[in-house]
Write a protein that holds these residues in place. Structure first.
Motif, PDB file in Angstrom:
ATOM      1  N   ILE A 244       8.363  65.376  24.399  1.00  0.00           N
ATOM      2  CA  ILE A 244       6.843  65.080  24.573  1.00  0.00           C
ATOM      3  C   ILE A 244       6.675  63.763  24.897  1.00  0.00           C
ATOM      4  O   ILE A 244       5.836  63.525  26.002  1.00  0.00           O
ATOM      5  CB  ILE A 244       6.222  65.670  23.215  1.00  0.00           C
TER       6      ILE A 244
ATOM      7  N   ALA B 269       5.069  58.840  19.270  1.00  0.00           N
ATOM      8  CA  ALA B 269       4.893  60.420  18.943  1.00  0.00           C
ATOM      9  C   ALA B 269       5.231  60.779  17.701  1.00  0.00           C
ATOM     10  O   ALA B 269       6.204  60.181  17.144  1.00  0.00           O
ATOM     11  CB  ALA B 269       5.562  61.084  20.054  1.00  0.00           C
TER      12      ALA B 269
ATOM     13  N   LEU C 287       5.527  64.507  15.118  1.00  0.00           N
ATOM     14  CA  LEU C 287       5.483  65.806  14.794  1.00  0.00           C
ATOM     15  C   LEU C 287       5.145  66.185  13.312  1.00  0.00           C
ATOM     16  O   LEU C 287       5.985  65.714  12.363  1.00  0.00           O
ATOM     17  CB  LEU C 287       6.666  66.464  15.330  1.00  0.00           C
TER      18      LEU C 287
ATOM     19  N   THR D 175      -5.690  63.494  12.213  1.00  0.00           N
ATOM     20  CA  THR D 175      -5.229  64.798  11.455  1.00  0.00           C
ATOM     21  C   THR D 175      -6.071  65.673  10.957  1.00  0.00           C
ATOM     22  O   THR D 175      -5.995  66.821  11.318  1.00  0.00           O
ATOM     23  CB  THR D 175      -4.319  64.260  10.534  1.00  0.00           C
TER      24      THR D 175
ATOM     25  N   VAL E  28      -7.455  67.468  14.366  1.00  0.00           N
ATOM     26  CA  VAL E  28      -6.471  68.347  14.678  1.00  0.00           C
ATOM     27  C   VAL E  28      -6.521  69.763  14.008  1.00  0.00           C
ATOM     28  O   VAL E  28      -6.411  70.841  14.507  1.00  0.00           O
ATOM     29  CB  VAL E  28      -5.112  67.760  14.989  1.00  0.00           C
TER      30      VAL E  28
ATOM     31  N   ILE F 167      -6.561  72.137  17.643  1.00  0.00           N
ATOM     32  CA  ILE F 167      -6.377  71.735  19.099  1.00  0.00           C
ATOM     33  C   ILE F 167      -5.269  70.162  18.959  1.00  0.00           C
ATOM     34  O   ILE F 167      -5.892  69.236  18.265  1.00  0.00           O
ATOM     35  CB  ILE F 167      -7.229  71.271  19.953  1.00  0.00           C
ATOM     36  N   SER F 168      -4.329  70.177  19.793  1.00  0.00           N
ATOM     37  CA  SER F 168      -3.377  68.897  19.512  1.00  0.00           C
ATOM     38  C   SER F 168      -4.387  67.650  20.249  1.00  0.00           C
ATOM     39  O   SER F 168      -5.316  68.162  21.136  1.00  0.00           O
ATOM     40  CB  SER F 168      -2.324  68.993  20.169  1.00  0.00           C
ATOM     41  N   MET F 169      -3.860  66.431  20.184  1.00  0.00           N
ATOM     42  CA  MET F 169      -4.661  65.467  20.607  1.00  0.00           C
ATOM     43  C   MET F 169      -3.786  64.525  21.505  1.00  0.00           C
ATOM     44  O   MET F 169      -2.752  64.238  20.813  1.00  0.00           O
ATOM     45  CB  MET F 169      -5.620  64.915  19.493  1.00  0.00           C
ATOM     46  N   LEU F 170      -4.069  63.752  22.364  1.00  0.00           N
ATOM     47  CA  LEU F 170      -3.471  62.855  22.938  1.00  0.00           C
ATOM     48  C   LEU F 170      -4.577  61.523  23.526  1.00  0.00           C
ATOM     49  O   LEU F 170      -5.715  61.956  23.684  1.00  0.00           O
ATOM     50  CB  LEU F 170      -3.073  63.346  24.453  1.00  0.00           C
TER      51      LEU F 170
ATOM     52  N   THR G  23      -6.367  55.399  19.907  1.00  0.00           N
ATOM     53  CA  THR G  23      -7.483  55.865  18.847  1.00  0.00           C
ATOM     54  C   THR G  23      -8.308  54.840  18.391  1.00  0.00           C
ATOM     55  O   THR G  23      -9.429  55.292  18.111  1.00  0.00           O
ATOM     56  CB  THR G  23      -6.727  56.533  17.826  1.00  0.00           C
TER      57      THR G  23
END
Length: 76
Positions: A8, A17, A19, A55, A58, A63-66, A70
């Motif tokens: 990723i 990143a 997980l 968090t 999401v 839906i994941s975020m990029l 931030t």
């Protein structure tokens, strides 16, 4: 999980990143960092600061975020 986070990070050219996983039976906000990586780091870790606002968003949207930054993102 290390190969997932590495893929990723390379794909989206991310500086950081992470997980996060939720254990079965835990509350919505009870998450743990399965693996995290910072650009230039030789190895993965489980120690990283994660925004509770991001968090929660999401988890609520599914839906994941990029985000590039931030702190400057108008959604947060």
């Amino acid at each position: 999980f290390e190969s997932v986070i590495e893929s990723i990070q390379l794909t989206v050219d991310a500086d950081r990143a992470a997980l996060l996983l939720r254990d079965p039976g835990s509350t919505d906000t009870d998450l743990r960092v399965a693996v995290a990586r910072t650009r230039g780091s030789a190895s993965a870790t489980t120690q990283i600061a994660v925004s509770s606002t991001v968090t929660r968003d999401v988890l609520n949207t599914g839906i994941s975020m990029l985000a590039e930054n931030t702190a400057a993102d108008q959604r947060y």
